[in-house]
Motif scaffolding. Structure first.
Motif, PDB file in Angstrom:
ATOM      1  N   PHE A   1      -6.133 -31.409 -17.983  1.00 37.62           N
ATOM      2  CA  PHE A   1      -5.883 -29.979 -18.050  1.00 37.62           C
ATOM      3  C   PHE A   1      -7.007 -29.244 -17.344  1.00 37.62           C
ATOM      4  O   PHE A   1      -8.134 -29.735 -17.285  1.00 37.62           O
ATOM      5  CB  PHE A   1      -5.799 -29.511 -19.508  1.00 37.62           C
ATOM      6  N   GLU A   2      -6.705 -28.061 -16.812  1.00 37.57           N
ATOM      7  CA  GLU A   2      -7.743 -27.297 -16.138  1.00 37.57           C
ATOM      8  C   GLU A   2      -7.479 -25.797 -16.253  1.00 37.57           C
ATOM      9  O   GLU A   2      -6.353 -25.368 -16.466  1.00 37.57           O
ATOM     10  CB  GLU A   2      -7.868 -27.692 -14.666  1.00 37.57           C
ATOM     11  N   VAL A   3      -8.551 -25.026 -16.134  1.00 33.67           N
ATOM     12  CA  VAL A   3      -8.489 -23.578 -16.033  1.00 33.67           C
ATOM     13  C   VAL A   3      -9.276 -23.200 -14.781  1.00 33.67           C
ATOM     14  O   VAL A   3     -10.282 -23.821 -14.461  1.00 33.67           O
ATOM     15  CB  VAL A   3      -9.059 -22.856 -17.279  1.00 33.67           C
ATOM     16  N   ARG A   4      -8.773 -22.214 -14.076  1.00 39.54           N
ATOM     17  CA  ARG A   4      -9.457 -21.768 -12.863  1.00 39.54           C
ATOM     18  C   ARG A   4      -9.283 -20.275 -12.673  1.00 39.54           C
ATOM     19  O   ARG A   4      -8.365 -19.681 -13.217  1.00 39.54           O
ATOM     20  CB  ARG A   4      -8.976 -22.526 -11.633  1.00 39.54           C
ATOM     21  N   ILE A   5     -10.187 -19.711 -11.899  1.00 42.32           N
ATOM     22  CA  ILE A   5     -10.106 -18.308 -11.533  1.00 42.32           C
ATOM     23  C   ILE A   5     -10.282 -18.206 -10.024  1.00 42.32           C
ATOM     24  O   ILE A   5     -11.087 -18.921  -9.433  1.00 42.32           O
ATOM     25  CB  ILE A   5     -11.137 -17.440 -12.288  1.00 42.32           C
ATOM     26  N   LYS A   6      -9.458 -17.362  -9.409  1.00 46.36           N
ATOM     27  CA  LYS A   6      -9.525 -17.113  -7.973  1.00 46.36           C
ATOM     28  C   LYS A   6      -9.794 -15.631  -7.762  1.00 46.36           C
ATOM     29  O   LYS A   6      -9.126 -14.797  -8.350  1.00 46.36           O
ATOM     30  CB  LYS A   6      -8.203 -17.482  -7.295  1.00 46.36           C
ATOM     31  N   LYS A   7     -10.775 -15.323  -6.934  1.00 43.48           N
ATOM     32  CA  LYS A   7     -11.121 -13.934  -6.649  1.00 43.48           C
ATOM     33  C   LYS A   7     -11.065 -13.719  -5.150  1.00 43.48           C
ATOM     34  O   LYS A   7     -11.782 -14.365  -4.390  1.00 43.48           O
ATOM     35  CB  LYS A   7     -12.517 -13.610  -7.176  1.00 43.48           C
ATOM     36  N   GLY A   8     -10.194 -12.810  -4.720  1.00 42.09           N
ATOM     37  CA  GLY A   8     -10.077 -12.491  -3.304  1.00 42.09           C
ATOM     38  C   GLY A   8     -11.158 -11.529  -2.863  1.00 42.09           C
ATOM     39  O   GLY A   8     -11.667 -10.727  -3.644  1.00 42.09           O
ATOM     40  N   PHE A   9     -11.527 -11.590  -1.584  1.00 40.16           N
ATOM     41  CA  PHE A   9     -12.535 -10.697  -1.023  1.00 40.16           C
ATOM     42  C   PHE A   9     -11.919  -9.553  -0.225  1.00 40.16           C
ATOM     43  O   PHE A   9     -12.557  -8.553   0.015  1.00 40.16           O
ATOM     44  CB  PHE A   9     -13.470 -11.460  -0.090  1.00 40.16           C
ATOM     45  N   ILE A  10     -10.685  -9.708   0.210  1.00 36.06           N
ATOM     46  CA  ILE A  10     -10.057  -8.744   1.105  1.00 36.06           C
ATOM     47  C   ILE A  10      -9.095  -7.862   0.320  1.00 36.06           C
ATOM     48  O   ILE A  10      -8.305  -8.347  -0.479  1.00 36.06           O
ATOM     49  CB  ILE A  10      -9.311  -9.473   2.238  1.00 36.06           C
ATOM     50  N   SER A  11      -9.151  -6.577   0.572  1.00 36.91           N
ATOM     51  CA  SER A  11      -8.233  -5.643  -0.074  1.00 36.91           C
ATOM     52  C   SER A  11      -6.823  -5.910   0.430  1.00 36.91           C
ATOM     53  O   SER A  11      -6.569  -5.935   1.625  1.00 36.91           O
ATOM     54  CB  SER A  11      -8.630  -4.202   0.230  1.00 36.91           C
ATOM     55  N   MET A  12      -5.889  -6.124  -0.482  1.00 39.00           N
ATOM     56  CA  MET A  12      -4.518  -6.443  -0.099  1.00 39.00           C
ATOM     57  C   MET A  12      -3.649  -5.191   0.005  1.00 39.00           C
ATOM     58  O   MET A  12      -2.523  -5.254   0.440  1.00 39.00           O
ATOM     59  CB  MET A  12      -3.900  -7.419  -1.106  1.00 39.00           C
ATOM     60  N   LEU A  13      -4.155  -4.034  -0.393  1.00 41.57           N
ATOM     61  CA  LEU A  13      -3.408  -2.788  -0.293  1.00 41.57           C
ATOM     62  C   LEU A  13      -3.995  -1.948   0.831  1.00 41.57           C
ATOM     63  O   LEU A  13      -5.206  -1.851   0.986  1.00 41.57           O
ATOM     64  CB  LEU A  13      -3.476  -2.016  -1.613  1.00 41.57           C
ATOM     65  N   ASP A  14      -3.146  -1.335   1.601  1.00 39.48           N
ATOM     66  CA  ASP A  14      -3.580  -0.546   2.745  1.00 39.48           C
ATOM     67  C   ASP A  14      -3.728   0.914   2.321  1.00 39.48           C
ATOM     68  O   ASP A  14      -2.787   1.687   2.395  1.00 39.48           O
ATOM     69  CB  ASP A  14      -2.576  -0.693   3.888  1.00 39.48           C
ATOM     70  N   HIS A  15      -4.922   1.259   1.856  1.00 38.55           N
ATOM     71  CA  HIS A  15      -5.208   2.622   1.421  1.00 38.55           C
ATOM     72  C   HIS A  15      -6.367   3.168   2.247  1.00 38.55           C
ATOM     73  O   HIS A  15      -7.234   2.430   2.680  1.00 38.55           O
ATOM     74  CB  HIS A  15      -5.605   2.651  -0.069  1.00 38.55           C
ATOM     75  N   GLU A  16      -6.404   4.470   2.406  1.00 38.34           N
ATOM     76  CA  GLU A  16      -7.503   5.081   3.151  1.00 38.34           C
ATOM     77  C   GLU A  16      -8.826   4.949   2.419  1.00 38.34           C
ATOM     78  O   GLU A  16      -9.877   4.834   3.042  1.00 38.34           O
ATOM     79  CB  GLU A  16      -7.201   6.564   3.385  1.00 38.34           C
ATOM     80  N   ASN A  17      -8.807   4.946   1.101  1.00 42.37           N
ATOM     81  CA  ASN A  17     -10.039   4.908   0.324  1.00 42.37           C
ATOM     82  C   ASN A  17     -10.489   3.499  -0.032  1.00 42.37           C
ATOM     83  O   ASN A  17     -11.481   3.340  -0.707  1.00 42.37           O
ATOM     84  CB  ASN A  17      -9.876   5.720  -0.965  1.00 42.37           C
ATOM     85  N   SER A  18      -9.779   2.464   0.384  1.00 34.28           N
ATOM     86  CA  SER A  18     -10.164   1.107   0.012  1.00 34.28           C
ATOM     87  C   SER A  18     -11.141   0.541   1.031  1.00 34.28           C
ATOM     88  O   SER A  18     -11.041   0.782   2.221  1.00 34.28           O
ATOM     89  CB  SER A  18      -8.938   0.203  -0.096  1.00 34.28           C
ATOM     90  N   SER A  19     -12.114  -0.200   0.538  1.00 31.59           N
ATOM     91  CA  SER A  19     -13.094  -0.841   1.412  1.00 31.59           C
ATOM     92  C   SER A  19     -12.650  -2.268   1.688  1.00 31.59           C
ATOM     93  O   SER A  19     -11.710  -2.777   1.092  1.00 31.59           O
ATOM     94  CB  SER A  19     -14.473  -0.833   0.748  1.00 31.59           C
TER      95      SER A  19
END
Length: 89
Positions: A49-67
């Motif tokens: 059995f395993e548990v994992r976490i994945k964290k993305g670095f790139i913003s997946m939403l195209d917003h003017e205020n997103s970095s």
């Protein structure tokens, strides 16, 4: 695509590595680059059995205020079971 390094300590394992995912959908399409890590436990030679976490670095939403980094990025928590086939040569 995920490149994971796994270290075993008796029946426990720790793993980490980068990933590259392809996001497809009506409004969101693109690549997601990030890092994944987790812990696992082998109940027997084949079952674990395993548990994992994945964290993305790139913003997946195209917003003017997103970095570029972290704003609106994906975070995924996973719990799973695995079966390993160990064939003798």
């Amino acid at each position: 695509m995920q490149f994971t390094n796994k270290v075993y300590i008796k029946n426990f394992n720790v793993f980490a590595g980068p990933f590259l995912d392809l996001a497809v959908g009506n409004n969101n399409a693109g690549l997601d680059l990030g890092f994944a890590g987790g812990l696992g436990y082998d109940l027997s030679k084949n079952l674990g059995f395993e548990v994992r976490i994945k964290k993305g670095f790139i913003s997946m939403l195209d917003h003017e205020n997103s970095s570029f980094l972290f704003a609106n990025s994906n975070t995924v928590f996973q719990i799973g079971a695995y079966y390993t086939f160990r064939f003798k040569k």
